[in-house]
Write a protein that holds these residues in place. Structure first.
Motif, PDB file in Angstrom:
ATOM      1  N   PRO A 213      64.978  43.044  31.670  1.00 35.33           N
ATOM      2  CA  PRO A 213      65.959  42.294  32.862  1.00 35.33           C
ATOM      3  C   PRO A 213      67.452  42.559  32.401  1.00 35.33           C
ATOM      4  N   GLU A 214      68.275  42.504  32.862  1.00 34.66           N
ATOM      5  CA  GLU A 214      69.768  42.744  32.842  1.00 34.66           C
ATOM      6  C   GLU A 214      70.594  41.450  33.034  1.00 34.66           C
ATOM      7  N   LYS A 215      71.632  41.463  32.303  1.00 33.72           N
ATOM      8  CA  LYS A 215      72.623  40.532  32.614  1.00 33.72           C
ATOM      9  C   LYS A 215      73.937  40.703  33.389  1.00 33.72           C
ATOM     10  N   ARG A 216      74.169  40.391  34.713  1.00 32.01           N
ATOM     11  CA  ARG A 216      75.295  41.134  35.507  1.00 32.01           C
ATOM     12  C   ARG A 216      76.222  40.296  35.982  1.00 32.01           C
ATOM     13  N   LEU A 217      77.594  40.403  36.008  1.00 33.77           N
ATOM     14  CA  LEU A 217      78.689  39.763  36.413  1.00 33.77           C
ATOM     15  C   LEU A 217      79.100  40.610  37.607  1.00 33.77           C
ATOM     16  N   ILE A 218      79.124  39.611  38.692  1.00 35.65           N
ATOM     17  CA  ILE A 218      79.889  40.191  40.025  1.00 35.65           C
ATOM     18  C   ILE A 218      81.095  39.666  40.324  1.00 35.65           C
TER      19      ILE A 218
ATOM     20  N   ILE B   8      73.471  34.500  29.572  1.00 35.62           N
ATOM     21  CA  ILE B   8      72.708  34.473  28.495  1.00 35.62           C
ATOM     22  C   ILE B   8      71.649  33.575  28.466  1.00 35.62           C
ATOM     23  N   ALA B   9      72.110  32.190  28.830  1.00 32.70           N
ATOM     24  CA  ALA B   9      71.250  31.060  28.947  1.00 32.70           C
ATOM     25  C   ALA B   9      70.241  31.078  30.005  1.00 32.70           C
ATOM     26  N   ALA B  10      70.586  31.765  31.231  1.00 33.35           N
ATOM     27  CA  ALA B  10      70.097  31.969  32.471  1.00 33.35           C
ATOM     28  C   ALA B  10      68.867  33.003  32.028  1.00 33.35           C
TER      29      ALA B  10
ATOM     30  N   LEU C 145      64.732  32.971  32.895  1.00 31.67           N
ATOM     31  CA  LEU C 145      64.363  34.096  33.894  1.00 31.67           C
ATOM     32  C   LEU C 145      63.842  35.336  33.187  1.00 31.67           C
ATOM     33  N   PRO C 146      62.933  35.137  32.294  1.00 30.65           N
ATOM     34  CA  PRO C 146      62.615  36.344  31.447  1.00 30.65           C
ATOM     35  C   PRO C 146      62.303  37.608  32.226  1.00 30.65           C
ATOM     36  N   GLU C 147      61.685  37.652  33.537  1.00 23.62           N
ATOM     37  CA  GLU C 147      61.350  38.677  34.353  1.00 23.62           C
ATOM     38  C   GLU C 147      62.306  39.095  35.479  1.00 23.62           C
ATOM     39  N   ASP C 148      63.546  38.456  35.534  1.00 28.62           N
ATOM     40  CA  ASP C 148      64.630  38.910  36.532  1.00 28.62           C
ATOM     41  C   ASP C 148      65.753  39.095  35.911  1.00 28.62           C
ATOM     42  N   ASP C 149      66.736  39.733  36.674  1.00 28.36           N
ATOM     43  CA  ASP C 149      67.930  40.122  36.152  1.00 28.36           C
ATOM     44  C   ASP C 149      68.768  38.651  36.544  1.00 28.36           C
ATOM     45  N   ALA C 150      69.630  38.400  35.483  1.00 28.60           N
ATOM     46  CA  ALA C 150      70.363  37.170  35.600  1.00 28.60           C
ATOM     47  C   ALA C 150      71.644  37.701  36.223  1.00 28.60           C
TER      48      ALA C 150
ATOM     49  N   ASP D  21      76.702  44.113  26.666  1.00 30.92           N
ATOM     50  CA  ASP D  21      75.426  43.216  26.808  1.00 30.92           C
ATOM     51  C   ASP D  21      75.626  42.723  28.347  1.00 30.92           C
ATOM     52  N   ILE D  22      76.979  42.646  28.972  1.00 31.55           N
ATOM     53  CA  ILE D  22      77.001  42.188  30.422  1.00 31.55           C
ATOM     54  C   ILE D  22      77.654  43.298  31.241  1.00 31.55           C
ATOM     55  N   GLU D  23      76.712  43.540  32.217  1.00 32.43           N
ATOM     56  CA  GLU D  23      77.281  44.710  32.960  1.00 32.43           C
ATOM     57  C   GLU D  23      78.002  43.990  34.330  1.00 32.43           C
TER      58      GLU D  23
END
Length: 530
Positions: free
Chosen positions: A2-7, A335-337, A341-346, A380-382
């Protein structure tokens, strides 16, 4: 993994103010758009080119209201904007003489003058006066996703009992996005994020896959939402909902927000508001109202009687620090999220009004560019856009959003209160009549069709939330009231002409020239859907 994404979503809207006579170059109503072009839209496009030239990857969601696009693409408005810049440059030359004995202020005058000349060169030569066309290039490259919005940025919950009106606003908004940017993208931005029950049933048949709502819409839902705002959900009609980060606005514009730091430029301390009237006679309206010139010299919120000159280097350092703080705080949330949510992209959506990027916060464009650069270098953040986060659209959790918005205190009270509520009575009656006309005359051509198309345009204009908001905020309120009354009167003349089966072609042609928006308009979009 899972990835960490900022929109990042930049939302821009504009009242349809089009005063194109020569003496209106420096009018207070025109200044609303012209200052936005100078302080926000030119820097935003220039930033995109700079990031591209330096091979810095970026992705942005951009909301540009159809009325704003119409104004930016209007040749008369473009030429008038150039005349506005030329007058500002002439003021700058006089400011050089006036401040020659103050070295600190003189340096700021020179810097501002050079910046205005650069922006004029960018607008005329590199952009060829076509800001919308420049943005379209980045849309085609996949670096910008345009999110369509309502035709005239109307607050749609006000018309929840008029589905024909909501259909018309959505249909025209989607067509406008296709017309200006070449693609739609699959989303739709509800003005002020205003949600009412049943909107998904209206939006989904248009191929709309997602919208963005205030965090309250997801967190206050009667259906428990274990993922909060860090994972999109869907309605019963499978419209995907992204919840916004509730802290972004307060981070930027709260009492202790970035833009209120004393290191930054005071955008209110423009010489256009401070110099004696005789020194501004060339740019003042006949009624004595003043406008911005772009020449501002002082820091924000100085408590002492002696104001402190603005220090661009200090402000640039502060903007970089604030960008780092913003990025690190959003990264920590993601990161906290992701742990929960270990199986979903945050995913974290930060919705930012365009006026914060330049108009109300001079250093906003510097801050935004630094945030983007930090995302690109972090690893680390996309940075992402909404349409890239719809892979699980039909397996997301279902819930019924709580009706709310991002305006006022969360329910758009500023769009309908004691000072502007009288406007709604006329707007709703005009809307009812337009729906009636569209159904009474389903197949008109030639002159009657022109008349009906004009009526549809006038209804869109009176439905716009921009004029009621101007009245509520005290921003050219007299002008806003008169503009609204003129639009209502124009629609009434259309209605009366159709009722009496007579029309003045001279009047019709004149008004079409005054309001050349939506050249593709088809009045039938107000018809009842079968």
């Amino acid at each position: 993994m899972p990835e960490k994404r900022l929109i990042l979503v930049i939302a821009a809207e504009q009242a349809y103010i089009r005063r194109t006579s020569p003496h209106d170059v420096f009018s207070a109503p025109n200044d609303i758009l012209f200052s936005a072009v100078t302080d926000t839209y030119i820097p935003l496009v220039d930033m995109m080119y700079r990031l591209e030239d330096e091979n810095v990857p970026f992705k942005l969601n951009l909301v540009m209201s159809p009325l704003l696009c119409e104004l930016l693409e209007d040749p008369s408005v473009q030429n008038q904007y150039i005349a506005n810049l030329e007058k500002r440059i002439e003021i700058g030359k006089k400011e050089l003489e006036r401040n020659e004995s103050d070295p600190k202020v003189l340096a700021l005058v020179k810097s501002t003058l050079e910046t205005l000349k650069k922006k004029k060169d960018l607008f005329e030569n590199r952009f060829q006066k076509r800001i919308v066309k420049q943005i379209r290039k980045f849309v085609a490259k996949g670096e910008v996703e345009i999110i369509p919005t309502a035709a005239s940025y109307a607050y749609l919950p006000h018309y929840a009992d008029m589905p024909e009106s909501i259909n018309a606003q959505i249909e025209a908004g989607l067509y406008s996005a296709k017309y200006f940017f070449g693609e739609i993208g699959g989303g739709f931005y509800l003005p002020y994020m205003g949600w009412a029950s049943g909107f998904d049933r209206i939006m989904r048949p248009y191929g709309i896959n997602y919208t963005i709502l205030d965090a309250k819409a997801l967190l206050f839902s009667e259906t428990p939402n274990g993922r909060g705002i860090f994972c999109p959900v869907r309605t019963n009609g499978s419209l995907v909902l992204f919840g916004t980060d509730p802290d972004t606005i307060s981070d930027i514009a709260g009492d202790d927000g970035y833009m209120n730091d004393e290191s930054y430029l005071s955008v209110e301390s423009d010489v256009g508001f401070e110099l004696p009237g005789e020194e501004l006679k060339d740019i003042m309206e006949n009624d004595g109202s003043r406008v911005q010139t772009g020449f501002k010299y002082w820091k924000r919120h100085e408590e002492t009687e002696e104001r402190t000159a603005y220090d661009p280097k200090e402000a640039r350092r502060k903007a970089s620090d604030d960008a780092r703080d913003f990025f690190e705080s959003k990264k920590a949330k993601l990161i906290a999220a992701s742990r929960e949510l270990p199986e979903d992209d945050a995913v974290l959506v930060c919705n930012i009004p365009a006026e914060y990027i330049g108009q109300e916060w001079h250093e906003g464009p510097l801050w935004l560019e630094e945030v983007i650069r930090r995302c690109a270098s972090d690893g680390d953040i996309e940075l992402s856009v909404c349409k890239d986060n719809l892979k699980k659209q039909f397996s997301l959790q279902k819930l019924e959003p709580y009706p709310c918005s991002c305006g006022g205190n969360g329910y758009s009270e500023d769009l309908l209160d004691s000072c502007n509520s009288w406007m709604m009575r006329y707007t709703r009656k005009a809307t009812e009549r337009m729906i009636e006309l569209a159904n009474r005359f389903p197949g008109e051509t030639s002159l009657k069709a022109r008349l009906l198309n004009l009526g549809a345009k006038e209804v869109f204009l009176v439905q716009s939330s921009a004029l009621p908001k101007m009245v509520q905020e005290g921003l050219c309120p007299d002008f806003a009231r008169e503009e609204f009354k003129d639009d209502i009167l124009s629609f009434s003349q259309v209605f009366d002409a159709l009722a009496s089966n007579s029309v003045s072609t001279e009047w019709l042609t004149r008004l079409e020239k005054e309001h050349p928006l939506f050249p593709w308009m088809n009045y039938r979009i107000f018809s009842r859907k079968k």
